[in-house]
Each structure stands twice: as C-alpha cells, then as structure tokens.
Design an enzyme around this catalytic site. Structure first.
Site, mmCIF file in Angstrom:
data_model
loop_
_atom_site.group_PDB
_atom_site.id
_atom_site.type_symbol
_atom_site.label_atom_id
_atom_site.label_comp_id
_atom_site.label_asym_id
_atom_site.label_seq_id
_atom_site.Cartn_x
_atom_site.Cartn_y
_atom_site.Cartn_z
ATOM 1 N N SER A 62 23.119 8.894 -4.071
ATOM 2 C CA SER A 62 23.959 7.962 -4.802
ATOM 3 C C SER A 62 25.347 7.896 -4.154
ATOM 4 O O SER A 62 25.455 7.627 -2.965
ATOM 5 C CB SER A 62 24.022 8.368 -6.281
ATOM 6 O OG SER A 62 24.564 7.339 -7.071
ATOM 7 N N ASP A 92 18.723 4.363 -7.867
ATOM 8 C CA ASP A 92 19.527 5.557 -7.609
ATOM 9 C C ASP A 92 18.670 6.778 -7.269
ATOM 10 O O ASP A 92 17.713 7.108 -7.968
ATOM 11 C CB ASP A 92 20.365 5.860 -8.852
ATOM 12 C CG ASP A 92 21.519 6.788 -8.569
ATOM 13 O OD1 ASP A 92 21.270 7.915 -8.101
ATOM 14 O OD2 ASP A 92 22.679 6.391 -8.823
#
Length: 429
Positions: A61, A231
């Site tokens: 991320s 993510d």
C-alpha cells in the site's frame, strides 16, 4: 503457530547471487506513511553506517510507494535518500492524491445507479477518484533510475504487494536483478505468489487501492498476473514472510500501527459506538494487527532457534516435514508505541485546518467524511489519519517517526535485536 506464518514459511528459497541481504519492509498506512518517512530519515543513515544498506525492499500500500521511491534513489547516499523521500511526501497533498468529492459524486451516483439497474458494464469501483495520485506517482518517482538501480544490483529485489480481487491471492509484483535467480514459490495453501514484473505506476496504484474507498486497479503486465487488484494489506496475514522467502539475513520493519495492542479498559468498552468505530476497528484488524503479530512470531522464533536445548528438536521437526532449517534473523522494528498518537495528531490537524466554515466551504471532503462516519466517534481520528493528506499532519507524523526511530537505536544500543520484542525486565533483547 499458524501454518502460513513468517516463522513457519515453507517457500522454496530463491537461488540468490549473494549471501542474503538486508530487507526493508514498509507496511500500509495511507497518509500515515509520513510517520515512516520520518523514521527512515533516522534509520537509513544508521543502516549505511552499519554497512547494511537495504538491498531487498518489500512494500504494501503506502509502503509500496515509499519502497519504489527508495529504489529509485538507491544510487544516492542515505542522507540524500531521506531528503528525496521528504520531497515525494510533499507532493502527496490531497489535491494530488484524490479528486474532490463534488467532482466525483456524479460519477459515483451514475455508476451506482447503473449497477442497481443491472447495467454491470458501468461498475462502481470506489468512492474517491485517484487519477491525481497516478499522475503524481508518474512524476514524483524517477522510474528510469528505479530500473537502473535494480539492473545494477543496488537493489536486488523490489516486491510490491497487491491483492487479486476475485481470488484473494496475495501477489508480489517483483522486479529483481537478472543475477538474482528464481523467485520464491510458496506452497499453494499460502495463497501467495511472486510474479516477476517491470514495476510501474499501475502496480503501485493496485497496492494502494483501499477497497471501497479507492477504485480497484486493472493490472495488465505481466500477462500471467493480469487482472483487477486492491490494496495489498487486504489479505496478507504475514507481512514479514517475503523478507524470509527472498533470502534476507536481516530485516528492518517500519509500520504505522501500534506495535502493542491497546490495554484492556472495561469502561471504554461500554461506551456507545457508531459507524466510525466499526470502520476503525476493521482497518486496525487489516492494516495493523498482522504486522504486530508477525513481529512477535519472528522474535519468538529467534529465541527458540538460539536456544541450544530447543534448537535440535525444532530442526528435527522441520526436517521431518521437508522444511529448511530455521535461522536467527536480526531485526529492527519501528512503529508507534501507542496508536492513539497519530489519531490525535490527525484530529488536531482536522480541527485546525478543516473544521472551520471557511475551510469547509473551500474543501468539504474531510468534513463530509467526518460527519458520515460519526463525528463523535472516539476512534474518528484513526479513520481520518489514513486520509489526512495535509502538510501539517505530515510534519507532525514525521516528527513522531523520527522520535521513535531514535528511541529504538538508543534502547538497543544500535540497530539490531534478535530476542523478544518486549524483553522481560533485566533481560537483554
């Protein structure tokens, strides 16, 4: 101990050209990555002075964005790398990350209406538009330098974590030097795979696409891993496993969630909750808990492997299961002692910069999110800290990161620890 734990990793090791290396693991955090930038400003020079500059980088991320930025500056000295990270962070303001809600609202409503009517060719994939972030990453990171540094072996492997939407497979888009050899092959039941790729903006966008908030991202290259991703923190349970599997002999970890769980508090548990509290609890479970637990597993495994009475039994057990011997893996770990600190900073900056009538009229997005998720939520700051792309928040979060990194160095008398994350009183770590 979980079968898919760092300490019990059964991936086939890569055929490496060197005797391991130092792996830097940067975890998820959204705008809280400013904390990591501050910590790295202290850790990178310390690593350089210790002769252990990171040659393996694993990012998830927001941590993936920082890992790419570090790879692109691997030819520079540590002080300059830290300065360049601050320059990248300065470009991550809200306008350069997300489209305003008022501009995105018609698209969201149209896509939602189309799906409600069964017109699935026009899908809603996220509430916030992230086209500004893609443009920012394209210009903030020197991609030619990144590829050159990998080709030259200054960074042996850069692994960016993303999650395949349909299958939930954790995919490590990995750019590695040609001399590195084969990438690890984890057992199928670990639901984790390494894919050799020439990394780019689409891989970073995929790794940072927080489900529901940010649109899922279609990755087209490499062809064998093409598909839709969100993510990387969504399904990864063992953030440190890639460091072990890529062959690291030391690991440096920088997270943004509390390194210790909250203390029991019966009175707080009885307070009324709202949507914001539920959201913060879910984010904590996904973003923070896996790293905290994996760090403890790593430290506890080090203690077992280093115990002359226990080590032979552990080695026989692993040999019987066809697994390689475990080894002591020195580590450095920096994360907030108490997660509430970043949350409080986010709330303070929100009240000062975004809660006034004038600021709300000029940029209502955070105020809208604040109200929708429950403005009186005790955990509201936790949620806002992920979206607080504000220079004032960056400055204060980075200062906390620098403080905690310096505290780690002073507490350990240097970078490395092999024992328990929380050594018993009077026992060295």
């Amino acid at each position: 101990m979980a079968a898919d734990s760092t300490a019990d990793s059964t991936a086939q090791p890569a055929d490496q050209p060197t005797d391991g290396g130092t792996c830097l693991v940067l975890d998820a955090g959204g705008a809280r990555s400013a904390y990591q930038v501050g910590a790295l400003g202290v850790l990178l020079p310390a690593l350089e002075a210790d002769g252990h500059r990171p040659t393996l980088l694993v990012g998830t991320s927001a941590g993936a964005l920082l890992s790419a930025a570090l790879t692109s500056t691997a030819h520079l000295d540590a002080e300059e790398q830290g300065a360049r990270l601050l320059e990248v962070l300065a470009q991550a303001t809200k306008k350069q990350v997300m489209q305003p809600l008022w501009r995105q609202a018609p698209v969201v409503l149209a896509r939602y209406a189309s799906e409600t009517l069964g017109l699935t060719g026009f899908r809603l994939r996220g509430l916030f538009g992230t086209a500004p972030l893609a443009a920012t990453l394209g210009r903030a990171i020197d991609w030619d330098a990144l590829h050159d540094n990998v080709d030259a072996g200054r960074v042996e492997a850069l692994a960016l974590t993303a999650t395949a939407v349909r299958t939930g497979r954790v995919t490590m888009f990995t750019e590695a030097t040609g001399a590195y050899g084969d990438l690890p092959v984890p057992p199928a039941e670990h639901h984790r795979a390494y894919v050799r790729a020439r990394t780019g903006v689409e891989h970073l966008m995929a790794s940072a696409a927080i489900p529901a908030l940010f649109p899922s991202v279609q990755v087209e290259e490499p062809a064998e891993a093409a598909g839709w991703y969100v993510d990387g923190a969504t399904r990864r349970r063992v953030p440190l496993a890639p460091a072990v599997e890529l062959g690291a002999d030391r690991v440096v970890v920088v997270g943004t969630g509390s390194i210790r769980p909250a203390q029991p508090d019966a009175e707080r548990d009885q307070q009324a909750v709202d949507l914001g509290d539920g959201g913060a609890t879910l984010l904590g479970a996904v973003m923070d808990d896996p790293l905290r637990h994996d760090l403890r597993r790593l430290a506890e495994t080090n203690v077992l492997v280093d115990d002359p009475d226990l080590a032979p039994h552990l080695e026989r057990h692993r040999r019987a299961r066809g697994r390689a011997p475990q080894r002591v893996l020195p580590y450095a770990a920096v994360a907030p002692e108490q997660g509430e600190e970043l949350a409080q900073v986010a709330m303070d900056v929100f009240r000062a910069n975004h809660a006034t009538v004038r600021r709300t009229i000029g940029d209502p997005d955070l105020q809208v999110v604040h109200r929708l998720l429950g403005s009186d939520s005790p955990l509201q700051g936790e949620l806002l800290s992920y979206l607080m792309f504000d220079p004032d928040f960056f400055d204060e979060a980075a200062a906390l990161g620098r403080r905690d990194a310096q505290r780690w160095l002073e507490t350990n008398g240097g970078l490395w620890r092999t024992g328990h994350l929380d050594p018993p009183s009077g026992v060295a770590g």
